[in-house]
Motif scaffolding. Structure first.
Motif, PDB file in Angstrom:
ATOM      1  N   GLY A 176      -0.173   4.626  -0.206  1.00  0.00           N
ATOM      2  CA  GLY A 176      -0.695   5.857   0.393  1.00  0.00           C
ATOM      3  C   GLY A 176      -2.122   6.105  -0.051  1.00  0.00           C
ATOM      4  O   GLY A 176      -2.821   5.195  -0.499  1.00  0.00           O
ATOM      5  N   ASP A 177      -2.560   7.350   0.073  1.00  0.00           N
ATOM      6  CA  ASP A 177      -3.927   7.744  -0.258  1.00  0.00           C
ATOM      7  C   ASP A 177      -3.921   8.840  -1.312  1.00  0.00           C
ATOM      8  O   ASP A 177      -2.935   9.559  -1.484  1.00  0.00           O
ATOM      9  CB  ASP A 177      -4.660   8.257   0.981  1.00  0.00           C
ATOM     10  N   THR A 178      -5.049   8.963  -2.006  1.00  0.00           N
ATOM     11  CA  THR A 178      -5.234  10.048  -2.955  1.00  0.00           C
ATOM     12  C   THR A 178      -6.715  10.366  -3.053  1.00  0.00           C
ATOM     13  O   THR A 178      -7.561   9.627  -2.528  1.00  0.00           O
ATOM     14  CB  THR A 178      -4.663   9.693  -4.345  1.00  0.00           C
ATOM     15  N   THR A 179      -7.060  11.451  -3.731  1.00  0.00           N
ATOM     16  CA  THR A 179      -8.447  11.844  -3.951  1.00  0.00           C
ATOM     17  C   THR A 179      -8.701  11.945  -5.447  1.00  0.00           C
ATOM     18  O   THR A 179      -7.934  12.601  -6.162  1.00  0.00           O
ATOM     19  CB  THR A 179      -8.766  13.191  -3.275  1.00  0.00           C
TER      20      THR A 179
ATOM     21  N   ARG B 141     -12.101   9.425  -1.772  1.00  0.00           N
ATOM     22  CA  ARG B 141     -10.813   8.961  -1.262  1.00  0.00           C
ATOM     23  C   ARG B 141     -10.506   7.566  -1.800  1.00  0.00           C
ATOM     24  O   ARG B 141     -11.363   6.686  -1.809  1.00  0.00           O
ATOM     25  CB  ARG B 141     -10.832   8.927   0.266  1.00  0.00           C
ATOM     26  N   PHE B 142      -9.268   7.384  -2.233  1.00  0.00           N
ATOM     27  CA  PHE B 142      -8.812   6.102  -2.736  1.00  0.00           C
ATOM     28  C   PHE B 142      -7.463   5.759  -2.118  1.00  0.00           C
ATOM     29  O   PHE B 142      -6.686   6.649  -1.758  1.00  0.00           O
ATOM     30  CB  PHE B 142      -8.668   6.134  -4.265  1.00  0.00           C
ATOM     31  N   ARG B 143      -7.201   4.477  -2.015  1.00  0.00           N
ATOM     32  CA  ARG B 143      -5.911   3.997  -1.545  1.00  0.00           C
ATOM     33  C   ARG B 143      -5.095   3.510  -2.735  1.00  0.00           C
ATOM     34  O   ARG B 143      -5.631   2.901  -3.672  1.00  0.00           O
ATOM     35  CB  ARG B 143      -6.078   2.864  -0.540  1.00  0.00           C
TER      36      ARG B 143
ATOM     37  N   ALA C  11      -5.595   2.676  -7.938  1.00  0.00           N
ATOM     38  CA  ALA C  11      -6.260   3.471  -6.906  1.00  0.00           C
ATOM     39  C   ALA C  11      -7.595   2.799  -6.626  1.00  0.00           C
ATOM     40  O   ALA C  11      -8.443   2.693  -7.524  1.00  0.00           O
ATOM     41  CB  ALA C  11      -6.465   4.909  -7.375  1.00  0.00           C
TER      42      ALA C  11
ATOM     43  N   VAL D 156       0.867  -1.176   0.000  1.00  0.00           N
ATOM     44  CA  VAL D 156       0.000   0.000   0.000  1.00  0.00           C
ATOM     45  C   VAL D 156       0.904   1.227   0.000  1.00  0.00           C
ATOM     46  O   VAL D 156       1.771   1.378   0.863  1.00  0.00           O
ATOM     47  CB  VAL D 156      -0.925   0.012   1.230  1.00  0.00           C
TER      48      VAL D 156
ATOM     49  N   SER E 259     -10.966   2.228  -3.888  1.00  0.00           N
ATOM     50  CA  SER E 259     -11.719   2.761  -2.760  1.00  0.00           C
ATOM     51  C   SER E 259     -11.958   1.673  -1.728  1.00  0.00           C
ATOM     52  O   SER E 259     -11.751   0.486  -1.980  1.00  0.00           O
ATOM     53  CB  SER E 259     -13.062   3.332  -3.242  1.00  0.00           C
ATOM     54  N   GLU E 260     -12.459   2.069  -0.569  1.00  0.00           N
ATOM     55  CA  GLU E 260     -12.769   1.094   0.473  1.00  0.00           C
ATOM     56  C   GLU E 260     -13.841   0.115   0.007  1.00  0.00           C
ATOM     57  O   GLU E 260     -13.873  -1.040   0.436  1.00  0.00           O
ATOM     58  CB  GLU E 260     -13.234   1.811   1.741  1.00  0.00           C
TER      59      GLU E 260
END
Length: 236
Positions: A129-132, A137-139, A160, A127, A162-163
């Protein structure tokens, strides 16, 4: 006593379940959404939408550009208009519309190797990190083949996710080396929200092939898609 202890230990081992896939559990959970169908629904939605798409096809000799072709598609309820222009070694083609197809469906399978309990051990799954994207929000997750001698075709996948498992961006690198055919490719799809769903906004491919008795080929394609904002339904 020692034989009895050995029997007890063997009995305990026989009842154990197979070992789970090793690696970062969060990376494995996110990668589970990244397969041949990762963005298929977005292309299905685009097929029901009016849009304009610009395609640039570039042929290269090494790093030197030797030809380009530009195609613009305008898809409406009345049909599809096609405009073309070309230079260099790429001749301007017929007025038929090129296919804006899902390259991930070709680059991956339903059961990609980085999720396989055995083949997956050859990948580093992380993993990042995160982004938008589109306000959501996506990982960011990645699987990279660490064994350069492996015959596994998928060398790297990045996405990318999403949850809930929505893949909004995905990139796949593949390579195949054999006595009669060598190929290296990279494909990428980026989605954007549209009319309550998601559609492709950028689709890219980069392919190098080398076949005996033929000159090596290197072709890049890049689509830029702009969905219609209003009145965009198209019958299929």
């Amino acid at each position: 006593m020692r034989p009895l202890l050995l029997l007890v230990l063997l009995a305990g081992c026989a009842g154990q379940d197979p070992a789970p896939i090793s690696g970062d559990p969060e990376a494995l959970r996110l990668l589970d959404a990244v397969d041949a169908h990762a963005v298929a629904d977005a292309f299905d939605d685009l097929g029901r939408t009016a849009y304009t798409a610009d395609l640039v096809v570039t042929a290269l000799d090494g790093d030197r550009e030797i030809g380009t072709e530009t195609v613009t598609l305008r898809r409406t309820a009345a049909g599809t208009e096609v405009e073309r222009s070309g230079t260099g070694t790429l001749a301007v083609g017929a007025e038929t519309a090129p296919a804006l197809a899902d390259p991930i469906a070709q680059a991956l399978t339903d059961d990609p190797p980085y999720l396989d309990p055995v083949a997956g051990q050859a990948y580093r799954r992380t993993v990042l990190g995160d982004t938008t994207i589109g306000g959501a929000r996506f990982r960011l997750v990645e699987a990279v083949l660490t064994d350069g001698r492996s015959e596994l075709g998928v060398r790297r996948v990045w996405a990318a996710v999403s949850e809930g498992g929505r893949v909004a961006s995905v990139e796949v690198e593949r390579a195949a080396d054999s006595a009669i055919y060598d190929e290296a490719s990279r494909v990428r799809v980026d989605l954007a929200p549209h009319a309550g769903g998601w559609v492709p906004r950028r689709v890219e491919t980069d392919t190098r092939t080398d076949v005996p008795l033929s000159a090596p080929a290197h072709v890049r394609t890049a689509w830029r898609v702009r969905p219609a904002e209003r009145g965009g339904a198209v019958a299929r």
